[in-house]
Design a protein around this motif. Structure first.
Motif, short mmCIF file in Angstrom:
data_model
loop_
_atom_site.label_atom_id
_atom_site.label_comp_id
_atom_site.label_asym_id
_atom_site.label_seq_id
_atom_site.Cartn_x
_atom_site.Cartn_y
_atom_site.Cartn_z
N LEU A 132 -7.21 9.83 6.28
CA LEU A 132 -6.35 10.50 7.27
C LEU A 132 -6.91 10.12 8.65
O LEU A 132 -7.80 10.76 9.18
N LEU B 292 1.31 8.19 -5.96
CA LEU B 292 0.15 9.05 -6.10
C LEU B 292 0.57 10.51 -6.10
O LEU B 292 1.57 10.88 -5.48
N ILE C 86 -10.95 12.05 4.55
CA ILE C 86 -10.86 11.00 3.54
C ILE C 86 -10.91 11.67 2.17
O ILE C 86 -11.61 12.67 2.01
N PHE C 87 -10.15 11.16 1.25
CA PHE C 87 -10.24 11.69 -0.12
C PHE C 87 -9.83 10.62 -1.09
O PHE C 87 -9.15 9.66 -0.73
N GLN D 230 1.11 4.28 -2.67
CA GLN D 230 0.83 5.66 -2.30
C GLN D 230 1.95 6.60 -2.74
O GLN D 230 1.69 7.76 -3.03
N GLU E 76 -2.10 14.95 0.58
CA GLU E 76 -2.85 15.92 1.38
C GLU E 76 -4.29 15.98 0.92
O GLU E 76 -4.59 15.78 -0.26
N HIS E 77 -5.18 16.31 1.83
CA HIS E 77 -6.58 16.45 1.47
C HIS E 77 -6.75 17.64 0.53
O HIS E 77 -6.14 18.69 0.75
N PRO E 78 -7.57 17.50 -0.51
CA PRO E 78 -7.72 18.62 -1.46
C PRO E 78 -8.24 19.90 -0.83
O PRO E 78 -7.99 20.99 -1.35
N MET F 176 0.83 -1.21 0.00
CA MET F 176 0.00 0.00 0.00
C MET F 176 0.86 1.25 0.00
O MET F 176 0.62 2.20 -0.72
N VAL G 86 -8.38 5.50 -2.46
CA VAL G 86 -8.90 6.23 -1.31
C VAL G 86 -7.80 6.36 -0.26
O VAL G 86 -7.11 5.39 0.05
N THR G 87 -7.64 7.56 0.25
CA THR G 87 -6.70 7.78 1.34
C THR G 87 -7.48 8.22 2.57
O THR G 87 -8.31 9.12 2.48
#
Lengths: 299, 98
Positions: free
Chosen positions: B23, A8, B79-80, A5, A12-14, A1, B20-21
């Motif tokens: 946090l 990718l 989550i994103f 990643q 960070e969250h958008p 995993m 999917v990530t």
């Protein structure tokens, strides 16, 4: 995993670009709908492609009032109920900017009710986002003007004896140019509505029906936020462009959501500029017949 | 997916593959993403995060179609999803799924 990643583009969250990430996680309870409305607001701001410096977010007191502290824009956390009054001053001082007021039902329409109706009457150019959770969540779940008839709160343990406010109808009747209501689960439509409201010239109002599991749900035996979210969504009926007075919040299969008003009207700043330039004729426009007035006085 | 009429270009449509990530430290365990994931990608983890909440876990990473709904519904920004890189996504084609 982890190897996957690494390839990718981002970790960070958008939404992090618009968040004060050092303050996250926020204070809102698990399952609170404010976070969804906040996310929609940020998506709409990102989508609008307006420069960040042009935005100002004002909020009052309450759970939703904390929103201004989490958004990475110019933001102000004002005194209770005075978010719209503050935003009016901000708009007059810097008319080229976009002013967003994001607050709860208690702040905007209970203590701040008069500011709200007069800002709508004057058609102040601002976007008002009202997160309606049907009670005063932060102070422990007291009766709010939006509490449905019969719903239990801390101060009405037998059920609310009052008729609730219809915020959309109020805003429309006071002269708002854009009025919409969506539940927290209509996320895409809510984002579109906020984006439209941001681009609208004049007083634009978006009501978000959000679950409050801790204060409101718990006392009404709906402890899970998911069930509240589902209750609001399943009973909602989309009716665009109907008379706002008919847009009832009836939890028995007729919770009307949609875009109710989308009209054009000169804003306060337009009128104010016209008055200052002397372009407005003397009132009343037909003039007064001086001889007739003299006769009446003599008689 | 069932169609009432088979689309004419069904063999050319590429189903996007998402990754999917989560946090974990931001999550408060409201289960919105798990309930409203239309593909059943997520499940509640048995583990706890630092604040004592369970968080979602990806169990079916191949089913994710990168619709971003978990991302927009999450009230915690925890989550994103993003599109999988091409190399990790060789078999994405039409007719995938049930």
């Amino acid at each position: 995993m982890s190897a996957q990643q690494a390839t990718l583009p981002q970790a960070e969250h958008p939404q992090d670009a618009l968040l004060r990430t050092e303050r996250i996680p926020h204070i809102w309870c698990a399952g609170c709908g404010i976070g969804i409305a906040f996310g929609s607001l940020m998506s709409a701001i990102t989508k609008s492609e307006i420069p960040r410096d042009d935005f100002a977010v004002v909020s009052g007191i309450g759970c939703t009032g904390r929103l201004a502290g989490y958004i990475h824009l110019d933001s102000f956390h004002t005194t209770h109920g005075r978010a719209i009054a503050f935003a009016t001053g901000l708009k007059l001082a810097r008319p080229q900017g976009k002013v967003i007021v994001a607050s709860g039902d208690g702040d905007l329409l209970a203590i701040g009710g008069n500011h709200f109706i007069h800002a709508a009457r004057r058609n102040m150019d601002m976007t008002v986002i009202c997160v309606n959770n049907f009670n005063y969540g932060m102070t422990g779940g007291q009766l709010a003007p939006s509490t449905p008839y019969g719903a239990k709160t801390t101060t009405t343990p037998q059920g609310s004896p009052d008729e609730p406010f219809n915020f959309c109808s109020l805003a429309a009747s006071c002269g708002a140019t854009y009025v919409a209501r969506w539940t927290a689960l209509h996320i895409r439509r809510l984002t579109t509505a906020i984006a439209e409201a941001l681009n609208k010239k004049g007083f634009s109002f978006v009501e978000v029906i959000a679950p409050c599991p801790t204060a409101f749900g718990r006392r009404n035996k709906i402890r899970r936020s998911l069930d509240l979210l589902k209750l609001y969504y399943d009973n909602s009926v989309v009716k665009n462009h109907i008379a706002p007075g008919e847009a009832t919040i009836d939890f028995d299969n007729n919770l009307v959501v949609g875009k109710f008003v989308d009209v054009e009207r000169p804003t306060f700043l337009d009128h104010y500029a016209a008055i200052n330039r002397g372009e407005v004729e003397a009132w009343p426009a037909t003039g007064v017949d001086a001889s007739a007035a003299g006769k009446r006085k003599a008689g | 997916m069932k169609f009432w009429r088979e689309p004419l270009d069904v063999d050319q449509i590429k189903v996007t593959q998402g990754v999917v990530t989560v946090l974990e430290e931001r999550c408060k365990g409201c289960e919105f993403c798990i309930s409203y994931c239309s593909r059943g990608v997520l499940v509640m983890s048995q583990k706890f995060n630092r604040k004592g909440y369970h968080f979602p876990e990806v169990i079916e990473p191949k089913l994710c179609v990168n619709c971003h709904f978990c991302e927009v519904i999450c009230p915690e920004f925890a989550i994103f999803s993003q599109e999988a890189p091409e190399a990790a996504n060789p078999g994405a084609s039409a007719g995938q799924g049930d």
